[in-house]
Design a protein around this motif. Structure first.
Motif, PDB file in Angstrom:
ATOM      1  N   VAL A   1     -20.890  16.917  -3.814  1.00 38.48           N
ATOM      2  CA  VAL A   1     -19.144  16.728  -4.176  1.00 38.48           C
ATOM      3  C   VAL A   1     -18.775  15.184  -3.822  1.00 38.48           C
ATOM      4  N   GLY A   2     -18.520  14.576  -4.505  1.00 38.26           N
ATOM      5  CA  GLY A   2     -17.944  13.230  -4.230  1.00 38.26           C
ATOM      6  C   GLY A   2     -18.955  12.192  -4.961  1.00 38.26           C
ATOM      7  N   LYS A   3     -19.928  12.734  -5.244  1.00 35.28           N
ATOM      8  CA  LYS A   3     -21.054  11.921  -5.986  1.00 35.28           C
ATOM      9  C   LYS A   3     -20.677  11.996  -7.556  1.00 35.28           C
ATOM     10  N   ILE A   4     -21.348  11.140  -8.419  1.00 37.24           N
ATOM     11  CA  ILE A   4     -21.231  11.145 -10.046  1.00 37.24           C
ATOM     12  C   ILE A   4     -22.593  10.768 -10.393  1.00 37.24           C
ATOM     13  N   PHE A   5     -23.337  11.675 -11.065  1.00 35.78           N
ATOM     14  CA  PHE A   5     -24.780  11.701 -11.386  1.00 35.78           C
ATOM     15  C   PHE A   5     -24.669  11.472 -13.165  1.00 35.78           C
ATOM     16  N   VAL A   6     -25.394  10.335 -13.463  1.00 39.15           N
ATOM     17  CA  VAL A   6     -25.470   9.914 -14.787  1.00 39.15           C
ATOM     18  C   VAL A   6     -26.695   9.527 -15.353  1.00 39.15           C
ATOM     19  N   GLU A   7     -27.255  10.360 -16.320  1.00 45.22           N
ATOM     20  CA  GLU A   7     -28.583  10.411 -16.889  1.00 45.22           C
ATOM     21  C   GLU A   7     -28.715   9.749 -18.279  1.00 45.22           C
TER      22      GLU A   7
ATOM     23  N   ARG B   1     -21.267   2.017 -22.080  1.00 47.83           N
ATOM     24  CA  ARG B   1     -21.311   0.505 -22.650  1.00 47.83           C
ATOM     25  C   ARG B   1     -22.510  -0.119 -22.443  1.00 47.83           C
ATOM     26  N   TYR B   2     -23.449   0.579 -21.411  1.00 45.93           N
ATOM     27  CA  TYR B   2     -24.743  -0.202 -20.975  1.00 45.93           C
ATOM     28  C   TYR B   2     -25.870   0.607 -21.500  1.00 45.93           C
ATOM     29  N   GLY B   3     -25.624   1.793 -22.326  1.00 41.38           N
ATOM     30  CA  GLY B   3     -26.710   2.454 -22.929  1.00 41.38           C
ATOM     31  C   GLY B   3     -26.446   3.881 -23.319  1.00 41.38           C
ATOM     32  N   THR B   4     -27.342   4.666 -23.887  1.00 42.08           N
ATOM     33  CA  THR B   4     -26.948   5.990 -24.275  1.00 42.08           C
ATOM     34  C   THR B   4     -26.882   6.964 -23.028  1.00 42.08           C
ATOM     35  N   VAL B   5     -26.011   7.681 -22.902  1.00 42.81           N
ATOM     36  CA  VAL B   5     -25.776   8.704 -21.925  1.00 42.81           C
ATOM     37  C   VAL B   5     -26.280   9.810 -22.408  1.00 42.81           C
ATOM     38  N   ARG B   6     -27.304  10.349 -21.763  1.00 46.41           N
ATOM     39  CA  ARG B   6     -27.644  11.724 -21.980  1.00 46.41           C
ATOM     40  C   ARG B   6     -27.186  12.751 -21.440  1.00 46.41           C
ATOM     41  N   SER B   7     -26.940  12.734 -20.103  1.00 43.10           N
ATOM     42  CA  SER B   7     -26.041  13.995 -19.398  1.00 43.10           C
ATOM     43  C   SER B   7     -25.172  13.374 -18.314  1.00 43.10           C
ATOM     44  N   LEU B   8     -24.192  14.065 -17.908  1.00 44.10           N
ATOM     45  CA  LEU B   8     -23.373  13.634 -16.884  1.00 44.10           C
ATOM     46  C   LEU B   8     -22.930  14.658 -15.878  1.00 44.10           C
ATOM     47  N   GLU B   9     -23.021  14.755 -14.433  1.00 42.13           N
ATOM     48  CA  GLU B   9     -22.950  15.751 -13.591  1.00 42.13           C
ATOM     49  C   GLU B   9     -21.888  15.252 -12.551  1.00 42.13           C
ATOM     50  N   ILE B  10     -20.680  15.837 -12.312  1.00 45.21           N
ATOM     51  CA  ILE B  10     -19.776  15.259 -11.371  1.00 45.21           C
ATOM     52  C   ILE B  10     -19.472  16.755 -10.775  1.00 45.21           C
ATOM     53  N   PRO B  11     -20.407  17.134  -9.495  1.00 46.38           N
ATOM     54  CA  PRO B  11     -20.246  18.274  -8.675  1.00 46.38           C
ATOM     55  C   PRO B  11     -18.742  18.202  -8.053  1.00 46.38           C
ATOM     56  N   ARG B  12     -18.156  19.537  -8.268  1.00 48.17           N
ATOM     57  CA  ARG B  12     -16.677  19.819  -7.635  1.00 48.17           C
ATOM     58  C   ARG B  12     -16.740  21.054  -6.749  1.00 48.17           C
ATOM     59  N   GLY B  13     -15.811  20.876  -5.848  1.00 49.62           N
ATOM     60  CA  GLY B  13     -15.848  22.115  -4.957  1.00 49.62           C
ATOM     61  C   GLY B  13     -15.287  23.379  -5.333  1.00 49.62           C
ATOM     62  N   VAL B  14     -15.884  24.662  -4.809  1.00 48.33           N
ATOM     63  CA  VAL B  14     -15.412  26.024  -5.297  1.00 48.33           C
ATOM     64  C   VAL B  14     -15.218  26.517  -4.072  1.00 48.33           C
ATOM     65  N   LYS B  15     -13.885  27.416  -4.056  1.00 49.43           N
ATOM     66  CA  LYS B  15     -13.461  27.774  -3.028  1.00 49.43           C
ATOM     67  C   LYS B  15     -14.492  29.150  -2.348  1.00 49.43           C
ATOM     68  N   GLY B  16     -14.854  28.840  -1.002  1.00 52.77           N
ATOM     69  CA  GLY B  16     -15.736  29.825  -0.325  1.00 52.77           C
ATOM     70  C   GLY B  16     -17.005  29.382  -0.570  1.00 52.77           C
ATOM     71  N   VAL B  17     -17.186  28.462  -1.257  1.00 48.35           N
ATOM     72  CA  VAL B  17     -18.734  28.166  -1.700  1.00 48.35           C
ATOM     73  C   VAL B  17     -19.134  26.795  -1.336  1.00 48.35           C
ATOM     74  N   GLU B  18     -19.934  26.261  -0.758  1.00 47.70           N
ATOM     75  CA  GLU B  18     -20.234  24.850  -0.310  1.00 47.70           C
ATOM     76  C   GLU B  18     -21.203  24.267  -1.408  1.00 47.70           C
ATOM     77  N   VAL B  19     -20.614  23.343  -2.019  1.00 50.19           N
ATOM     78  CA  VAL B  19     -21.263  22.731  -3.128  1.00 50.19           C
ATOM     79  C   VAL B  19     -21.811  21.314  -2.803  1.00 50.19           C
ATOM     80  N   ALA B  20     -23.163  21.253  -3.187  1.00 52.69           N
ATOM     81  CA  ALA B  20     -23.946  20.025  -2.642  1.00 52.69           C
ATOM     82  C   ALA B  20     -23.201  18.768  -3.809  1.00 52.69           C
TER      83      ALA B  20
END
Length: 304
Positions: A259-265, A238-257
């Motif tokens: 998680v809980g944040k949403i990144f919008v380019e 609604r506010y402009g053109t979204v070029r990309s979007l990343e929402i990190p999610r957990g993976v079992k046995g792996v520590e993912v940086a």
């Protein structure tokens, strides 16, 4: 006439009137300066009507005060003896529970700042300090909770929180230390101890990070994860053109940086600025959205 009727209704509806009939006998409005004088039939009812300070009227929190030339009569109570449920006073009196909230982006309005504080509990009083000439926020506020025991938890939870390109400064207000309070609101966002890991303070960028919107548990379900992606992409679009979007999610046995944040380019810094100003303080799943700009290089290297 509308103001007169609404105010008269509230005075009688809240049990502030002390006899039958209309407690307000005169009304004088100054349209140029947006204020009005109300005259009551008794001193006691005038005092009790001050309990309506902060009541919502046509989308605005009314400020109800004594006239500047008011001189209290000896022996009479000068403050209302009742509290109107749901009404947040616009006067935050000096007390050990008074809170200072600094580092607020100037574009945030009263309701958005209140939402941040209300996530910890109901407020007794709140005042966003504004410039008298322009009416714009000065970037700091004062507040007090209805339950004083909430104060320390709110200070701990909000102090240092990234908000836009700033960091919140939330602490008990030292009575009489206005100079210190004003100085605190000007603390730069890169002060050691207030920096949140992974966050970049500084000028606007084309990458926006949204926090306090999702939990790791909500991202586990594939269908719910896709719904969140679609919702965020649609809202940010609604506010402009979204070029990309990343929402990190957990993976079992792996520590993912991240998680809980949403990144919008976004396609441009301007689009990102529009989104930040529109989304900061909004609610998503009953949680208040917190925003900040993010370093594009880190984003593209997936350093979340």
């Amino acid at each position: 006439r509308h103001i007169h009727q609404r105010y008269d209704f509230q005075v009688r509806n809240q049990g502030l009137a002390q006899a039958e009939g209309n407690p307000i006998i005169a009304l004088q409005i100054n349209l140029d300066k947006n204020f009005a004088f109300l005259e009551f039939r008794s001193v006691d009812e005038t005092t009790q009507a001050l309990a309506l300070d902060g009541i919502n009227f046509m989308g605005q929190s009314l400020k109800i005060r004594r006239p500047r030339d008011y001189v209290p009569l000896p022996g009479l109570q000068d403050n209302p003896s009742v509290v109107v449920p749901g009404v947040v006073s616009t006067v935050v009196s000096d007390s050990p529970h008074k809170m200072f909230v600094g580092g607020l982006p100037n574009y945030l309005h009263e309701d958005q700042v209140k939402e941040l504080l209300l996530s910890f509990g109901p407020l007794r009083a709140f005042n966003l300090v504004k410039d008298t000439a322009s009416g714009l926020s000065k970037g700091y506020a004062f507040a007090e909770y209805l339950d004083p025991s909430i104060t320390d938890a709110a200070c701990a939870g909000l102090n240092g929180m990234p908000l836009g390109d700033k960091k919140l400064v939330v602490q008990r207000a030292a009575i009489g230390s206005k100079a210190q309070q004003l100085a605190a609101s000007l603390i730069p966002s890169n002060v050691p101890g207030l920096q949140t890991a992974g966050m970049e303070a500084g000028p606007p960028t084309e990458v926006l990070v949204l926090m306090n919107m999702v939990t790791p548990e909500e991202l586990e379900d594939e269908e719910e994860y896709e719904d969140i992606l679609d919702d965020v992409r649609e809202e940010c679009g609604r506010y402009g053109t979204v070029r990309s979007l990343e929402i990190p999610r957990g993976v079992k046995g792996v520590e993912v940086a991240g998680v809980g944040k949403i990144f919008v380019e976004f396609a441009s810094v301007e689009d990102c600025q529009k989104a930040l100003e529109a989304l900061t303080g909004r609610k998503f799943n009953n949680r208040v959205v917190v925003t900040s700009y993010y370093d594009p290089d880190k984003y593209h290297r997936r350093e979340f």
